[in-house]
Motif scaffolding. Structure first.
Motif, short mmCIF file in Angstrom:
data_model
loop_
_atom_site.label_atom_id
_atom_site.label_comp_id
_atom_site.label_asym_id
_atom_site.label_seq_id
_atom_site.Cartn_x
_atom_site.Cartn_y
_atom_site.Cartn_z
N THR A 24 137.67 1.59 3.79
CA THR A 24 138.16 0.27 4.17
C THR A 24 137.71 -0.01 5.58
N ALA A 49 137.07 -10.15 -4.02
CA ALA A 49 137.48 -8.97 -4.77
C ALA A 49 136.86 -7.68 -4.21
N HIS A 50 135.61 -7.76 -3.77
CA HIS A 50 134.92 -6.57 -3.27
C HIS A 50 135.06 -6.40 -1.76
N LYS A 71 136.84 -5.09 0.37
CA LYS A 71 137.12 -3.83 1.06
C LYS A 71 136.22 -2.69 0.61
N GLN A 72 135.22 -3.00 -0.21
CA GLN A 72 134.39 -1.93 -0.75
C GLN A 72 133.01 -1.88 -0.11
N TYR A 102 129.76 -3.92 -0.40
CA TYR A 102 129.50 -3.80 -1.83
C TYR A 102 128.96 -5.09 -2.44
N VAL A 149 133.51 -6.66 -11.04
CA VAL A 149 134.81 -7.10 -10.54
C VAL A 149 135.97 -6.51 -11.35
N ASP A 157 136.08 -2.51 -10.94
CA ASP A 157 136.38 -1.90 -9.64
C ASP A 157 137.50 -2.56 -8.84
N THR A 158 137.98 -3.71 -9.25
CA THR A 158 138.97 -4.40 -8.42
C THR A 158 140.19 -4.83 -9.25
N ASP A 159 141.10 -5.57 -8.61
CA ASP A 159 142.34 -5.96 -9.30
C ASP A 159 142.17 -7.14 -10.24
#
Ligand code: MN
Length: 739
Positions: free
Chosen positions: A4, A48-49, A51-52, A60, A90, A93-95
Motif C-alpha cells: 500500500t 479499484a486498483h 492500492k495495488q 497496477y 477488477v 483482485d478487488t472488492d
C-alpha cells in the motif's frame, strides 16, 4: 502487488498519459455511449486498483490499460472488449463484484469479465493445465472476445515478465508456448503468435535468442542492401502495370529462424530466407484474386520461380482465415527469396486475425472458415467422455494443425487437419462409415486405413456389416472425432465382453459360496488389474487362471488369498522376450544442466524412449526421480506446461556404445506370409540391428506391426526407417512418439 503505497503525482500523470494513448489507439468508430462506458470503466478500474502495485513496483492500473490498448491496437477489438479489458482484473483482485459490473455495464461486459475471472482462478488453483485449457476453450465458443482479451493479458504479462522469479517465468513461458501461441496462430493472430514465441524463447533459451538477435543486427545493413536490390526492378514493373501497392522486406522472427537452424541442422549463415518480401495491393474486393495473380505473373517474369514452392491461399484460405499467395523465386546472386502477395484486406486479416476477419465478413461469400473451426471445437467440447488430457491431445493434433483438402467420390471438397488419415476421413463423413470401414481407395487405388491424406486425394470408403474397430485403430487416426468414436465403440465392446467374464466369475464364486460384490475389488488387485471391467474381460479371454481361487481361504463371505503360496520366481520372470539378449552395455552419456548425469539417479522415460542424438530434456518428477524425455514427447509437453520449473537442460555426449530401445510402427499391405520374414531379414542381416520384440497384426489385407529395436543412436533409426520403407508392401514406417 499488495504494497500500500499511495500513488504520487508523477505516477498520476503517467496513468493519465497511458489512458490518453489508449483512446488514441482505438480504430473503430465510437459513439457518445461508447466513450462514456470506456471512461466509466477506466475510472472504476483506477479506483479499484488504487492500492495495488505490480511486481515491478509500478501502479497496477497500468496493466489493464496496457491490455485494453493491445486489444484495440493489435487485435482490433471494439468498445465492449476495451471496457471488459479495463475491468479484467477488477473482480478477481478487488472488492468490486460481478453484480456491480452487471449493473453498471450490462450483461455482455459482465459475461466477458466473468469468463476472464474464472480463467484466472483456474490458473491459480491446482487444477491440471489440461483442465484449464478446456476452460479456455469453453469460453472461446461462448464469446471469442474472452479468449482474445486473455491473450492480450498474457502478451502484456510476457512483455513485462522481467521482475518475476525465474521458475515462474519458465512455467508461464511453458504454458504460453503450449497453449496461447498455438491458439493465437489458430485464430490468425500471426503477429501475436510470433511475439509470444520470441518472448518464450528469450526466457527458455536465452543464449540462442541473444546469439541470433546479435547476428540479425550485424547483418542488418547488408540485408537491406540486398532487399533494395531485389525490390527495385520489381517496383518498376508493378508501377508500369498501373497497380497501387506497398512493398516491404522484413526479417523473419528469431523463433522461426531458430526453428530452421534446428530442423535443417544448419548454421545461421546458411539460412537463405532470413526475410520475406511482401507486396500488398490496394484493390477493390472483387478484383483481389485477379490482381494477386497479375502480381505473381510480374514477379515470376522478373525472377525465376521454384514451382513447388507456390502456395495459393487466395483461392482456398487457411481455416484460420489466412489469405495470401506465396512463391519462392531465385533472386540476385542466386539466393532464394520468398515473396508474399496479398491485398490490404488480406494483410489486415493476417496481422490481426479474428477481429479483422469479422470486419470484412459481410462482403465475403466464401464459407466462413472460423465458424467451421469453432464448430469443430464445439464438437470436441461436447464430447464429455474424454478426460482433460485426452482432450488436450486431441485438440493439439486435430485443431491446431494446418489442413489438407480432399474430395469425396462425388467431388465434394472436405477439409481435414494435416496429417489426417484415410480412416479419419471415413469418420468425418459419418460415424457408421468409420466404424464399419474395411478398406479405403485413394484415387481408385487400395491403401491402408492409416494412409495419410494428401491434397487433392479422392477418397472412397468401403464398409462391411460385420466390421468392428479394434484397439490398433486408435493409432490409425489423428482427429478427435474419430478417436472418441473408436474409444466409445471399444468401451461398449469391452462392456459387452466383460459381462461374460463376470458371469463366469460369479459361477465360480457361487460354488465357493461367497459373494462377488464383497470380493470383486480384492480379486482385481490380486490378479493385477486396474478395474473390474479389465478383470472381467480378461476372464472372458481366458487370460486369468481361475484355478487359483481354490487356493483361497473362505471366511464367511470373504475370500482370503494365501500369501505364503506366492512363489519367489514370479519376480524373476524374464521381462524381455528371448529373441535377443539385450543388455545395456554402459550407461548412456548425458549432461544434465552441463554436469555429468551420472551423479543423478536418472532414467530414460519409457513413454518416448529417447536415444542418443535425440533432442532431450531432463524432468524432475515428483516421485519417480529424474526422467529424460524427448522434447517432442506429448506427455512431457503437458508436464512442461504444468511444471516448467522442474525442467532441466539435458544433452548427449557423443561417446561410448550405449544401447537404446526404439519402437517402430510399420503398416502396409499384406502381400503374403513372408512379411515378417522380410522385415526381420532387412533389420538383422542388412542393417545388423537387434530385434527385441516384434508384434504384427493383420486384417483384411493390411497389416500393422510394432517392432522394438536396439540401436545405439538416432542415425541408426533413420537408416532403419529408410530401409524398411523401401520394402515391397510397406506403406509407412514411423517412430512411435510415445506409448
Ligand atoms: Mn491481467
Amino acid at each position: 502487488m499488495a504494497e500500500t503505497q499511495v500513488i504520487d503525482k508523477e505516477e498520476k500523470l503517467l496513468i493519465q498519459r497511458a489512458y490518453r494513448d489508449l483512446l488514441k489507439s482505438i480504430h473503430s468508430p465510437l459513439d457518445e455511449e461508447d466513450r462514456d462506458n470506456i471512461r466509466k470503466a477506466y475510472e472504476l478500474a483506477v479506483e479499484a486498483h488504487a492500492k495495488q502495485r505490480r511486481k515491478s513496483g509500478e501502479p497496477y492500473i497500468l496493466h489493464p490499460i496496457a491490455v485494453a490498448r493491445i486489444c484495440a491496437e493489435e487485435v482490433g477489438l471494439g468498445p465492449t472488449a476495451i471496457v471488459a479489458a479495463l475491468l479484467h482484473d477488477v473482480v478477481e483482485d478487488t472488492d468490486v463484484s460481478i453484480e456491480d459490473i452487471y449493473t453498471r455495464f450490462g450483461d455482455r461486459v459482465a459475461m466477458i469479465v466473468d469468463g476472464l475471472t474464472k480463467l484466472d482462478r483456474s490458473y491459480d488453483s491446482d487444477s491440471p493445465q489440461a483442465e484449464n485449457f478446456r476452460k479456455v476453450l469453453s469460453t472461446l465458443v461462448k464469446d471469442v472476445r474472452v479468449v482474445l482479451i486473455k491473450m492480450a493479458d498474457r502478451l502484456h504479462n510476457m512483455r513485462t515478465l522481467g521482475s518475476m522469479p525465474r521458475h515462474k517465468q519458465l512455467a508461464i513461458a511453458a504454458e504460453t508456448n503450449y497453449i496461447y501461441a498455438p491458439l493465437a496462430h489458430r485464430l490468425g493472430l500471426y503477429n501475436m503468435k510470433t511475439e509470444l514465441q520470441d518472448l518464450c524463447m528469450k526466457i527458455t533459451d536465452q543464449e540462442s535468442y541473444q546469439e541470433i538477435a546479435k547476428k540479425l543486427q550485424e547483418t542488418k545493413s547488408s540485408r537491406s542492401t540486398y532487399i533494395d536490390k531485389f525490390i527495385i526492378p520489381l517496383k518498376d514493373e508493378l508501377e508500369e502495370a498501373g497497380l497501387t501497392f506497398r512493398i516491404t522486406g522484413r526479417p523473419k522472427s528469431i523463433h522461426s529462424i531458430w526453428n530452421k537452424i534446428k530442423s535443417k541442422e544448419v548454421i545461421f549463415e546458411e539460412i537463405y530466407d532470413l526475410f520475406a518480401v511482401r507486396v500488398i495491393l490496394d484493390v477493390p474486393r472483387r478484383q483481389e484474386k485477379q490482381a494477386c495473380w497479375q502480381v505473381y505473373s510480374i514477379v515470376t517474369d522478373v525472377y525465376r520461380p521454384i514451382p513447388e514452392r507456390l502456395k495459393d491461399w487466395v483461392t482456398t484460405p487457411k481455416s484460420n482465415g489466412y489469405e495470401s499467395l506465396h512463391t519462392t523465386v531465385i533472386g540476385p546472386d542466386g539466393r532464394f527469396v520468398e515473396v508474399q502477395i496479398r491485398t490490404e484486406r488480406m494483410d489486415e486479416i493476417a496481422e490481426r486475425g479474428y477481429a479483422a476477419h469479422w470486419k470484412y465478413k459481410g462482403v465475403s461469400d466464401s464459407p466462413d472458415v472460423y465458424e467451421n473451426w469453432l464448430d469443430n471445437v464445439r464438437d470436441l467440447l461436447d464430447n464429455h467422455e474424454t478426460d482433460a488430457i485426452e482432450f488436450l491431445n486431441d485438440f493439439k493434433t486435430s485443431l491446431f494443425n494446418e489442413e489438407v483438402y480432399v474430395y469425396t467420390p462425388a467431388g465434394d471438397m472436405k477439409i481435414l487437419p494435416k496429417g489426417a488419415t484415410a480412416l479419419d476421413f471415413a469418420f468425418m463423413i459419418h460415424t457408421d462409415l468409420g466404424l464399419r470401414c474395411t478398406a479405403i481407395k485413394i484415387n481408385n487405388r487400395l491403401v491402408p486405413m492409416g494412409y495419410r491424406l494428401q491434397n487433392g486425394d479422392q477418397v472412397g470408403v468401403q464398409t462391411g456389416k460385420n466390421q468392428k474397430p479394434n484397439e490398433s485403430w486408435l493409432k490409425l487416426v489423428v482427429t478427435g472425432k474419430a478417436r472418441s468414436k473408436i474409444r466409445t465403440a471399444l468401451r461398449e465392446e469391452r462392456k459387452e465382453q466383460s459381462t461374460i467374464g463376470k458371469e463366469t466369475l460369479e459361477r465360480k464364486l457361487q460354488k465357493l459360496k461367497v459373494d462377488l460384490e464383497v470380493n470383486a475389488d480384492m480379486l482385481v488387485k490380486h490378479f493385477g488389474f486396474r478395474s473390474r471391467l479389465d478383470l472381467y474381460s480378461a476372464i472372458t479371454h481366458d487370460e486369468v487362471n481361475l484355478q487359483e481361487l481354490k487356493k483361497f481361504k473362505v471366511d464367511g463371505q470373504r475370500l482370503i488369498p494365501h500369501l505364503v503360496e506366492e512363489t519367489p520366481t514370479e519376480d524373476a520372470l524374464p521381462e524381455q522376450p528371448p529373441i535377443t539378449t539385450f543388455r545395456r552395455s554402459s550407461p548412456p552419456k548425458l549432461l544434465i544442466n552441463g554436469e555429468p548425469a551420472d551423479q543423478y539417479e536418472y532414467q530414460l522415460a519409457n513413454c518416448c524412449n529417447p536415444v542418443m542424438g535425440d533432442d532431450v530434456f531432463a524432468f524432475l518428477s515428483a516421485n519417480a526421480g529424474m526422467k529424460i524425455h524427448r522434447t517432442t514427447c506429448p506427455n512431457a509437453m503437458n508436464l512442461m506446461a504444468n511444471y516448467g520449473y522442474r525442467v532441466m537442460k539435458a544433452e548427449w555426449v557423443q561417446a561410448g556404445t550405449s544401447s537404446f530401445k526404439v519402437d517402430l510402427l510399420v503398416t502396409g499391405i499384406d502381400t503374403g506370409p513372408g512379411v515378417i520374414e522380410r522385415l526381420s531379414q532387412r533389420i538383422s542381416s542388412t542393417l545388423g540391428l537387434n530385434i527385441r520384440s516384434f508384434y504384427i497384426d493383420g486384417d483384411e489385407g493390411f497389416f500393422e506391426g510394432k517392432i522394438s529395436l536396439i540401436v545405439s543412436n538416432k542415425d541408426q533409426i533413420v537408416q532403419a526407417i529408410q530401409a524398411l520403407k523401401t520394402l515391397d508392401g510397406v506403406s509407412s514406417v514411423t517412430r512411435v512418439e510415445s506409448s
